[in-house]
Scaffold this motif. Structure first.
Motif, PDB file in Angstrom:
ATOM      1  N   PHE A  81      -6.465  -6.594   1.696  1.00 59.56           N
ATOM      2  CA  PHE A  81      -7.482  -5.741   2.300  1.00 59.56           C
ATOM      3  C   PHE A  81      -7.001  -4.300   2.312  1.00 59.56           C
ATOM      4  CE2 PHE A  81      -4.784  -7.686   5.545  1.00 59.56           C
ATOM      5  CZ  PHE A  81      -4.248  -6.566   6.182  1.00 59.56           C
ATOM      6  N   SER A  82      -7.950  -3.395   2.497  1.00 64.77           N
ATOM      7  CA  SER A  82      -7.643  -1.996   2.784  1.00 64.77           C
ATOM      8  C   SER A  82      -7.835  -1.782   4.269  1.00 64.77           C
ATOM      9  CB  SER A  82      -8.551  -1.060   1.977  1.00 64.77           C
ATOM     10  OG  SER A  82      -8.323  -1.222   0.588  1.00 64.77           O
ATOM     11  N   ILE A  83      -7.306  -0.675   4.778  1.00 60.59           N
ATOM     12  CA  ILE A  83      -7.390  -0.446   6.221  1.00 60.59           C
ATOM     13  C   ILE A  83      -7.524   1.039   6.519  1.00 60.59           C
ATOM     14  CG2 ILE A  83      -4.879  -0.527   6.452  1.00 60.59           C
ATOM     15  CD1 ILE A  83      -5.391  -1.890   9.233  1.00 60.59           C
ATOM     16  N   VAL A  84      -8.435   1.354   7.442  1.00 62.63           N
ATOM     17  CA  VAL A  84      -8.748   2.726   7.835  1.00 62.63           C
ATOM     18  C   VAL A  84      -8.424   2.885   9.318  1.00 62.63           C
ATOM     19  CG1 VAL A  84     -10.574   4.461   8.075  1.00 62.63           C
ATOM     20  CG2 VAL A  84     -10.624   2.844   6.143  1.00 62.63           C
ATOM     21  N   GLY A  85      -7.713   3.947   9.662  1.00 62.71           N
ATOM     22  CA  GLY A  85      -7.401   4.197  11.061  1.00 62.71           C
ATOM     23  C   GLY A  85      -7.744   5.612  11.468  1.00 62.71           C
ATOM     24  N   HIS A  86      -8.473   5.741  12.576  1.00 63.71           N
ATOM     25  CA  HIS A  86      -8.794   7.069  13.104  1.00 63.71           C
ATOM     26  C   HIS A  86      -7.833   7.435  14.225  1.00 63.71           C
ATOM     27  CE1 HIS A  86     -11.119   9.648  16.098  1.00 63.71           C
ATOM     28  NE2 HIS A  86     -10.867  10.444  15.075  1.00 63.71           N
ATOM     29  N   SER A  87      -7.287   8.642  14.180  1.00 57.43           N
ATOM     30  CA  SER A  87      -6.467   9.192  15.259  1.00 57.43           C
ATOM     31  C   SER A  87      -5.280   8.276  15.575  1.00 57.43           C
ATOM     32  CB  SER A  87      -7.340   9.449  16.487  1.00 57.43           C
ATOM     33  OG  SER A  87      -6.650  10.182  17.471  1.00 57.43           O
ATOM     34  N   MET A  88      -5.251   7.675  16.776  1.00 58.67           N
ATOM     35  CA  MET A  88      -4.140   6.767  17.100  1.00 58.67           C
ATOM     36  C   MET A  88      -4.111   5.588  16.144  1.00 58.67           C
ATOM     37  SD  MET A  88      -5.332   4.663  20.487  1.00 58.67           S
ATOM     38  CE  MET A  88      -6.615   3.405  20.410  1.00 58.67           C
ATOM     39  N   GLY A  89      -5.261   5.280  15.535  1.00 59.29           N
ATOM     40  CA  GLY A  89      -5.311   4.213  14.548  1.00 59.29           C
ATOM     41  C   GLY A  89      -4.450   4.498  13.334  1.00 59.29           C
ATOM     42  N   GLY A  90      -4.066   5.759  13.132  1.00 62.35           N
ATOM     43  CA  GLY A  90      -3.168   6.090  12.032  1.00 62.35           C
ATOM     44  C   GLY A  90      -1.819   5.424  12.181  1.00 62.35           C
ATOM     45  N   THR A 192       1.747   2.053  -1.850  1.00 66.84           N
ATOM     46  CA  THR A 192       0.335   1.787  -1.605  1.00 66.84           C
ATOM     47  C   THR A 192      -0.449   3.096  -1.705  1.00 66.84           C
ATOM     48  OG1 THR A 192       0.841  -0.062  -0.131  1.00 66.84           O
ATOM     49  CG2 THR A 192      -1.318   0.961   0.119  1.00 66.84           C
ATOM     50  N   PRO A 193      -1.613   3.099  -2.366  1.00 65.54           N
ATOM     51  CA  PRO A 193      -2.435   4.315  -2.401  1.00 65.54           C
ATOM     52  C   PRO A 193      -2.872   4.727  -0.992  1.00 65.54           C
ATOM     53  CG  PRO A 193      -3.171   2.751  -4.064  1.00 65.54           C
ATOM     54  CD  PRO A 193      -2.190   2.023  -3.189  1.00 65.54           C
ATOM     55  N   VAL A 194      -2.745   6.015  -0.686  1.00 66.44           N
ATOM     56  CA  VAL A 194      -3.029   6.513   0.658  1.00 66.44           C
ATOM     57  C   VAL A 194      -3.912   7.757   0.573  1.00 66.44           C
ATOM     58  CG1 VAL A 194      -2.026   7.454   2.779  1.00 66.44           C
ATOM     59  CG2 VAL A 194      -0.825   5.634   1.539  1.00 66.44           C
ATOM     60  N   LEU A 195      -4.938   7.793   1.419  1.00 67.21           N
ATOM     61  CA  LEU A 195      -5.777   8.977   1.578  1.00 67.21           C
ATOM     62  C   LEU A 195      -5.681   9.441   3.020  1.00 67.21           C
ATOM     63  CD1 LEU A 195      -7.993  10.998   0.619  1.00 67.21           C
ATOM     64  CD2 LEU A 195      -9.683   9.275   1.323  1.00 67.21           C
ATOM     65  N   VAL A 196      -5.395  10.733   3.203  1.00 69.53           N
ATOM     66  CA  VAL A 196      -5.357  11.331   4.533  1.00 69.53           C
ATOM     67  C   VAL A 196      -6.484  12.350   4.622  1.00 69.53           C
ATOM     68  CG1 VAL A 196      -3.968  12.578   6.217  1.00 69.53           C
ATOM     69  CG2 VAL A 196      -2.851  11.047   4.590  1.00 69.53           C
ATOM     70  N   LEU A 197      -7.314  12.207   5.657  1.00 63.52           N
ATOM     71  CA  LEU A 197      -8.450  13.097   5.868  1.00 63.52           C
ATOM     72  C   LEU A 197      -8.254  13.863   7.160  1.00 63.52           C
ATOM     73  CD1 LEU A 197     -11.206  10.537   4.836  1.00 63.52           C
ATOM     74  CD2 LEU A 197     -10.460  12.528   3.512  1.00 63.52           C
ATOM     75  N   ALA A 198      -8.179  15.181   7.057  1.00 63.92           N
ATOM     76  CA  ALA A 198      -7.960  16.038   8.221  1.00 63.92           C
ATOM     77  C   ALA A 198      -9.205  16.866   8.493  1.00 63.92           C
ATOM     78  CB  ALA A 198      -6.767  16.962   7.980  1.00 63.92           C
ATOM     79  N   GLY A 199      -9.533  17.047   9.759  1.00 63.16           N
ATOM     80  CA  GLY A 199     -10.662  17.890  10.130  1.00 63.16           C
ATOM     81  C   GLY A 199     -10.303  19.362  10.031  1.00 63.16           C
ATOM     82  N   TYR A 232     -13.234  14.484  15.211  1.00 61.85           N
ATOM     83  CA  TYR A 232     -14.170  13.355  15.184  1.00 61.85           C
ATOM     84  C   TYR A 232     -15.165  13.483  14.029  1.00 61.85           C
ATOM     85  CZ  TYR A 232     -12.220  12.344  19.735  1.00 61.85           C
ATOM     86  OH  TYR A 232     -11.336  12.051  20.750  1.00 61.85           O
ATOM     87  N   PRO A 233     -14.687  13.441  12.789  1.00 63.62           N
ATOM     88  CA  PRO A 233     -15.587  13.610  11.648  1.00 63.62           C
ATOM     89  C   PRO A 233     -16.644  12.516  11.538  1.00 63.62           C
ATOM     90  CG  PRO A 233     -13.400  12.949  10.903  1.00 63.62           C
ATOM     91  CD  PRO A 233     -13.284  13.294  12.351  1.00 63.62           C
ATOM     92  N   MET A 234     -16.415  11.342  12.141  1.00 63.91           N
ATOM     93  CA  MET A 234     -17.461  10.314  12.108  1.00 63.91           C
ATOM     94  C   MET A 234     -18.713  10.752  12.861  1.00 63.91           C
ATOM     95  SD  MET A 234     -15.104   9.841  14.552  1.00 63.91           S
ATOM     96  CE  MET A 234     -13.925   8.793  13.705  1.00 63.91           C
TER      97      MET A 234
END
Length: 254
Positions: A81-90, A192-199, A232-234
């Motif tokens: 699986f892939s996994i996405v974490g927001h904020s503390m989820g990182g 592992t391929p990693v994407l980091v998204l910053a506001g 909070y980009p969501m």
């Protein structure tokens, strides 16, 4: 007992998503509406003491939360699986990677903390560690991390959501978990391929912080900045956020 979760889409590849400190599995705004449900099955999870799991006991440690995600994957019959974490989820998604690297296809951190301790000055410690019991401190955190630029109606909505969808004990415990992780040696160099998204307007976990943390750990990592968004980009830029995650995950596998 089945681990409570929320599913969007029914595609052949599975993506787990874990929320931030003020969030929950159903606290992602309209963002889930723009995810590709034909290519992926999106599984939104809750930490114990949050959302659908508010009545579940736990210590909210990173290991507990990571093992819960792995247990849910087993329950759903998902090996990779892939996994996405927001904020503390990182920090949490990196912990999943540390515990089960062979199971993770790709990693996405959205305004994410990392696997190293987050530095706080005295004022910051007072603000964050007082937030479990003080609504005004929660307001101050959300307002600050979105660049002091959004209507109070929005800020209050995030604060109220956190009060209604997490217990005070879980909210306090999980701060200890995400603020003090120290396991970067367990993930550093992982390919592992990693994407980091910053506001663009996130003063705490923006581009500079991500360059100092996530970008130093992974050989196959890229950093992108979400325009017109703070922490909070969501909520602030949901279409942009979903588009970038959809595209990145499609690049990482068939």
């Amino acid at each position: 007992m089945s681990i409570a979760h929320r599913t969007v889409g029914s595609g052949p590849r599975t993506v787990f998503l874990t929320h931030g400190w003020f969030g929950s599995s159903d606290g992602w705004g309209t963002f889930p509406e723009y995810l590709d449900g034909d290519a992926f099955t999106w599984v939104f999870t809750d930490i114990r003491g949050y959302g659908q799991r508010m009545d579940e006991e736990g210590d909210q440690s990173l290991d507990e939360s990571a093992r819960d995600i792995l247990a849910l994957a087993d329950e759903l019959g998902v090996e990779r699986f892939s996994i996405v974490g927001h904020s503390m989820g990182g920090a949490l998604v990196q912990r999943v990677l540390a515990l089960a690297p062979e199971r993770v296809e790709a990693l996405v951190g959205v305004c994410p903390v990392s696997s190293t301790p987050t530095p706080f000055d005295e004022a910051g410690r007072e603000l964050f560690w007082g937030a479990a019991e003080d609504r005004d401190k929660r307001y101050g955190i959300v307002d600050f991390t979105t660049g002091n630029r959004n209507t109070p109606i929005f800020v209050n909505s995030v604060v109220d959501w956190s009060l209604e969808h997490s217990t005070k004990e879980a909210f306090a415990n999980v701060l200890e978990a995400w603020a003090k992780p120290d396991f970067e040696d367990e993930v550093k160099g992982n390919e592992t391929p990693v994407l980091v998204l910053a506001g663009e307007h996130d003063p705490a976990l923006g581009k500079e912080t991500c360059e100092q943390t996530w970008m130093q750990l992974f050989p196959k990592v890229r950093l992108e900045v979400i325009a017109n968004a703070g922490h909070y980009p969501m909520f602030e830029a949901p279409v942009n956020l979903a588009t970038r995650i959809n595209n990145f995950l499609k690049e990482t596998g068939a």
